[in-house]
Design a protein around this motif. Structure first.
Motif, PDB file in Angstrom:
ATOM      1  N   ARG A 194       0.648  -1.276  -0.026  1.00 11.65           N
ATOM      2  CA  ARG A 194       0.212   0.090  -0.021  1.00 11.65           C
ATOM      3  C   ARG A 194       1.025   1.328  -0.013  1.00 11.65           C
ATOM      4  O   ARG A 194       1.582   1.441   0.929  1.00 11.65           O
ATOM      5  N   PRO A 195       0.819   2.008  -1.201  1.00 13.88           N
ATOM      6  CA  PRO A 195       1.535   3.239  -1.077  1.00 13.88           C
ATOM      7  C   PRO A 195       0.977   4.161  -0.066  1.00 13.88           C
ATOM      8  O   PRO A 195      -0.016   4.219   0.473  1.00 13.88           O
ATOM      9  N   LEU A 196       2.189   4.762   0.782  1.00 11.87           N
ATOM     10  CA  LEU A 196       1.627   5.623   1.852  1.00 11.87           C
ATOM     11  C   LEU A 196       1.663   6.978   1.144  1.00 11.87           C
ATOM     12  O   LEU A 196       2.286   7.394   0.200  1.00 11.87           O
ATOM     13  N   PRO A 197       0.624   8.056   1.710  1.00 16.93           N
ATOM     14  CA  PRO A 197       0.703   9.339   1.172  1.00 16.93           C
ATOM     15  C   PRO A 197       2.032   9.980   1.017  1.00 16.93           C
ATOM     16  O   PRO A 197       2.544  10.191   2.136  1.00 16.93           O
ATOM     17  N   ARG A 198       2.575  10.192  -0.122  1.00 17.84           N
ATOM     18  CA  ARG A 198       3.885  10.431  -0.332  1.00 17.84           C
ATOM     19  C   ARG A 198       4.093  11.811  -0.002  1.00 17.84           C
ATOM     20  O   ARG A 198       3.546  12.821  -0.980  1.00 17.84           O
ATOM     21  N   VAL A 199       4.827  12.193   0.961  1.00 17.32           N
ATOM     22  CA  VAL A 199       5.075  13.884   1.063  1.00 17.32           C
ATOM     23  C   VAL A 199       6.548  13.728   0.568  1.00 17.32           C
ATOM     24  O   VAL A 199       7.505  13.410   1.241  1.00 17.32           O
TER      25      VAL A 199
ATOM     26  N   ARG B 161       8.095   0.792   4.613  1.00 18.93           N
ATOM     27  CA  ARG B 161       9.288   0.969   3.826  1.00 18.93           C
ATOM     28  C   ARG B 161       9.180   2.293   3.131  1.00 18.93           C
ATOM     29  O   ARG B 161       8.293   2.749   3.166  1.00 18.93           O
ATOM     30  N   GLU B 162      10.211   2.630   2.150  1.00 17.34           N
ATOM     31  CA  GLU B 162      10.212   4.054   2.109  1.00 17.34           C
ATOM     32  C   GLU B 162       8.967   4.214   0.838  1.00 17.34           C
ATOM     33  O   GLU B 162       8.901   3.548  -0.121  1.00 17.34           O
ATOM     34  N   GLY B 163       8.049   5.004   1.318  1.00 13.92           N
ATOM     35  CA  GLY B 163       7.020   5.347   0.392  1.00 13.92           C
ATOM     36  C   GLY B 163       5.723   4.260   0.361  1.00 13.92           C
ATOM     37  O   GLY B 163       4.803   4.855  -0.151  1.00 13.92           O
ATOM     38  N   TYR B 164       6.040   3.422   1.283  1.00 16.44           N
ATOM     39  CA  TYR B 164       4.811   2.261   1.206  1.00 16.44           C
ATOM     40  C   TYR B 164       4.887   1.251   2.286  1.00 16.44           C
ATOM     41  O   TYR B 164       5.759   1.342   3.039  1.00 16.44           O
ATOM     42  N   GLU B 165       3.774   0.932   2.764  1.00 12.91           N
ATOM     43  CA  GLU B 165       3.841  -0.231   3.957  1.00 12.91           C
ATOM     44  C   GLU B 165       3.309  -1.492   3.104  1.00 12.91           C
ATOM     45  O   GLU B 165       2.563  -1.590   2.086  1.00 12.91           O
ATOM     46  N   GLU B 166       4.045  -2.730   3.577  1.00 12.17           N
ATOM     47  CA  GLU B 166       3.854  -4.008   2.865  1.00 12.17           C
ATOM     48  C   GLU B 166       3.333  -4.968   3.865  1.00 12.17           C
ATOM     49  O   GLU B 166       3.693  -4.937   5.251  1.00 12.17           O
ATOM     50  N   GLU B 167       2.427  -5.691   3.382  1.00 10.27           N
ATOM     51  CA  GLU B 167       1.978  -6.794   4.474  1.00 10.27           C
ATOM     52  C   GLU B 167       2.396  -8.092   3.929  1.00 10.27           C
ATOM     53  O   GLU B 167       2.139  -8.290   2.750  1.00 10.27           O
ATOM     54  N   LEU B 168       3.083  -8.859   4.603  1.00 12.05           N
ATOM     55  CA  LEU B 168       3.411 -10.042   4.465  1.00 12.05           C
ATOM     56  C   LEU B 168       3.016 -11.209   5.585  1.00 12.05           C
ATOM     57  O   LEU B 168       2.467 -10.853   6.544  1.00 12.05           O
TER      58      LEU B 168
END
Ligand SMILES: Cc1cc2nc3c(=O)[nH]c(=O)nc-3n(C[C@H](O)[C@H](O)[C@H](O)COP(=O)(O)OP(=O)(O)OC[C@H]3O[C@@H](n4cnc5c(N)ncnc54)[C@H](O)[C@@H]3O)c2cc1C
Ligand SMILES: Nc1ncnc2c1ncn2[C@@H]1O[C@H](COP(=O)(O)O)[C@@H](O)[C@H]1O
Lengths: 333, 261
Positions: A194-199, B161-168
């Motif tokens: 899931r992409p995090l809201p990218r700041v 992680r940079e820019g996203y979260e990952e479900e494992l």
């Protein structure tokens, strides 16, 4: 076989920017160690165009481990495959970006092969004995430590943004594709991403960085930095203590625990210049320090050192620049 | 369910001394505190215990006086306290530290999960977690933000992680490091503070753990600090002094001359 290895981390279709930064490091050091620059990467076949790109940035060889199921990072699996490669090819050096992936992977390999690993290096040297000297700030002290490793490969991680990227040139070298018939087992399976809201952090790209430290004495004084940043089309940076004091959020922290910046102009108000901070401004072209203490480390390091009370100089500076921008008094009295 | 949390004793900021000969930290002389990022790992373990039942063991490698910190961990929700302590452990780098921790963890079998902090505030390497996992032959996942049990021996994890979260999903025991700030570590419980006065951590030495001597301490550490030095700068420097208005004006004209503003 040997070689000066760099881990080729992916950021979608292309390598992560830190790979190009590590290539810059490798190009200067590898010849002095008598080693070839090698990028080692894993992925499915269709990454090939991305793989070839690094040949123009100084990679003399790319080891490309290919399997359709290597399409995303799995700590145990990637650690095992790279550990096996290291055992087989015995590189002299193996460097990783200190990204989430690099920090997950490098210590797995170090643990598995019982190797030394130095975190977050900010400089490297080669000594008379042909060892890679790894330089990093030493625990809370204002000193740098030179570290060597008794084991091979000599392993280290480097934070993104610390070193300049390698420049592109004529591609040379070649890709060695190693097609894996089967993969060792992994305990991990990706369920979702899931992409995090990218700041987008404007600090890392800013041409001008105005940073403040504890010497500004209050949140209100610190807040004036935003005004100056706006006038100079710059971004605001901070030291760790002021982030912890709540004067500004942690994304603005510069240094070993924060980000590295490489602006044309860095202005530091009331910042002592602890190494944990200054390693993050290594790439700054012109450094200005404003401090009541002329002996502060940042003052020694600055191109322009202004001795005085930052709480008073900051508003004066804002006034002066505003006058100029508004076309008044442009050439000074 | 048995959860092991590794907690590092770190010098209180400002009390550290560096040994001039070996350039390693002189931990004996420093005042110690629990590594703050580890409190998130402890809280996550205690929450897991509350949800699924079982116990939490607090594990630490450190000098004898670190036992006090394990008591703190008890007050924060740990059920057992284990200190790995031996002169032979002094001067360990991350590889030697993770070796000792892995021997300690083996002694505590069976267990379901090992939790650690993301990084220590003194070494700040973030290496000990994955290195310990490698010694144990276990999978590792760093920067974990959420953990749920799935089936008998499985887990679903979310990591950042940079820019996203990952479900494992993850099968079997593993070592995870916990991202700082993902929960609110609880305050110490008064009841537990009182109870722990009667208790002492179990202490294991190198011999108790069956450690191989050549893997311990300074001599078992592959990384060696050659030297420490103060950085030097050779820049042509301009020094400005005077009244705020004056220096501001001078500074602006220098910056304009250089085309910087
Ligand atoms: C593991 C570790 C990681 C760290 N990571 C980071 C990091 O990523 N980034 C970071 O910044 N720090 C980091 N630190 C903290 C770092 O060591 C320093 O403590 C910190 O950078 C100092 O911040 P400072 O300059 O704001 O404060 P101080 O060191 O307190 O300096 C304040 C300065 O302001 C000056 N001053 C006081 N009053 C005035 C005035 N009125 N006008 C002008 N000057 C004035 C003083 O002379 C002094 O030089 C880390 C520390 C450790 C141990
Ligand atoms: N001596 C130790 N005792 C217990 N746990 C430790 C020790 N050293 C490191 N750790 C664990 O490893 C994590 C990462 O530490 P580091 O690799 O030093 O940044 C810490 O947050 C602790 O959970």
């Amino acid at each position: 076989m040997a070689g000066f290895w760099i881990y080729g981390e992916w950021a979608e279709e292309d390598f992560h920017p830190v790979v190009y930064e590590l290539l810059g490091v490798a190009r200067t050091l590898a010849p002095r160690l008598g080693q070839k620059v090698v990028v080692v990467t894993l992925g499915p076949e269709d990454r090939r165009p991305g793989v070839e790109k690094v040949l123009a940035y100084g990679a003399e060889e790319v080891l490309f481990l290919v399997h359709p199921e290597l399409d995303y990072f799995r700590d145990d699996l990637f650690g095992r495959l790279l550990g096996d490669m290291v055992r087989e090819r015995r590189p002299e050096v193996f460097l990783f970006g200190a990204t989430s992936e690099g920090q997950a992977l490098a210590p797995r390999i170090a643990g598995e092969l019982e190797l030394g690993l130095t975190a977050h290096c900010t400089a490297f040297e080669v000594d008379e004995e042909g060892r890679l000297v790894q330089i990093r700030p030493s625990f809370g002290e204002n000193i740098l430590a030179k570290i060597v490793s008794r084991t091979r490969p000599q392993m280290a991680t480097v934070r993104p943004g610390v070193f300049p990227k390698a420049e592109a040139g004529e591609p040379r070298g070649r890709v060695e594709e190693i097609k894996l018939a089967a993969l060792p087992p992994s305990a991990l399976v990706r369920r979702a991403l899931r992409p995090l809201p990218r700041v987008e952090n404007p600090l890392t790209r800013a041409r001008v960085v105005v940073a403040g430290g504890r010497g500004l004495q209050s949140k209100e004084n610190f807040a004036q930095l935003f005004e100056l940043a706006e006038l100079l089309s710059g971004a605001v940076g901070a030291t760790r203590p002021v982030c912890h004091l709540g004067w500004i959020s942690e994304e603005h922290m510069i240094g070993v625990s924060g980000v590295s910046v490489a602006p044309k102009l860095y202005l530091g108000f009331g910042i002592s210049g602890a190494l944990q901070h200054t390693v993050g401004i290594q790439g700054a072209e012109t450094v200005v320090a404003i401090n009541i203490d002329p002996e502060a480390p940042l003052m020694k390091q600055a191109d322009i050192a202004v001795v005085g009370d930052a709480r008073r100089i900051l508003p004066a500076l804002i006034r002066r620049i505003r006058e100029i921008k508004e076309g008044k008094n442009g050439s000074g009295p | 369910m048995h959860l092991i949390v590794c907690l590092k004793p770190v010098p209180k900021p400002g009390t550290v001394r560096v040994d001039p000969e070996t350039h390693t930290l002189k931990r004996e002389s420093a005042e110690l505190t629990l590594n703050p990022p580890d409190l998130y790992a402890l809280e996550m373990a205690v929450e897991l215990k509350e949800r699924y039942g079982g116990k939490v063991t607090a594990l630490m490698m450190g000098p004898p006086n670190a036992a006090e910190l394990l008591r703190e961990a008890y007050a924060l929700g740990a059920d057992e306290m284990v200190l790995l302590s031996d002169r032979a452990f002094a001067g360990s780098d991350t590889l030697a530290t993770s070796y000792v921790l892995s021997r300690g963890i083996k002694r505590l079998e069976p267990y379901d999960l090992v939790l650690m902090g993301k990084a220590s505030i003194d070494g700040e390497t973030a290496q000990v977690g994955p290195e310990t996992a490698a010694w144990l032959g276990l999978p590792s996942v760093i920067q974990v933000k959420k953990i749920q049990q799935e089936g008998d021996h499985g887990w679903v994890l979310v990591r950042v992680r940079e820019g996203y979260e990952e479900e494992l999903s993850l099968s079997g025991p593993a070592v995870v490091t916990v991202e700082p700030g993902v929960n609110d570590p609880r305050p110490p419980s008064l009841k537990r503070l009182l109870a722990v006065r009667e208790l002492a951590p179990r202490v294991f030495s190198a011999q108790d753990l069956g450690c191989e001597a050549e893997k311990l301490g300074l001599s078992g550490s592959p990384t060696q600090v050659l030297d420490v030095f103060a950085p030097s700068y050779q820049r042509e420097q301009i020094l400005l002094t005077g009244e705020p208005e004056e220096v501001a004006q001078e500074l602006v004209s220098h910056l304009r001359t250089r085309g910087l503003i």
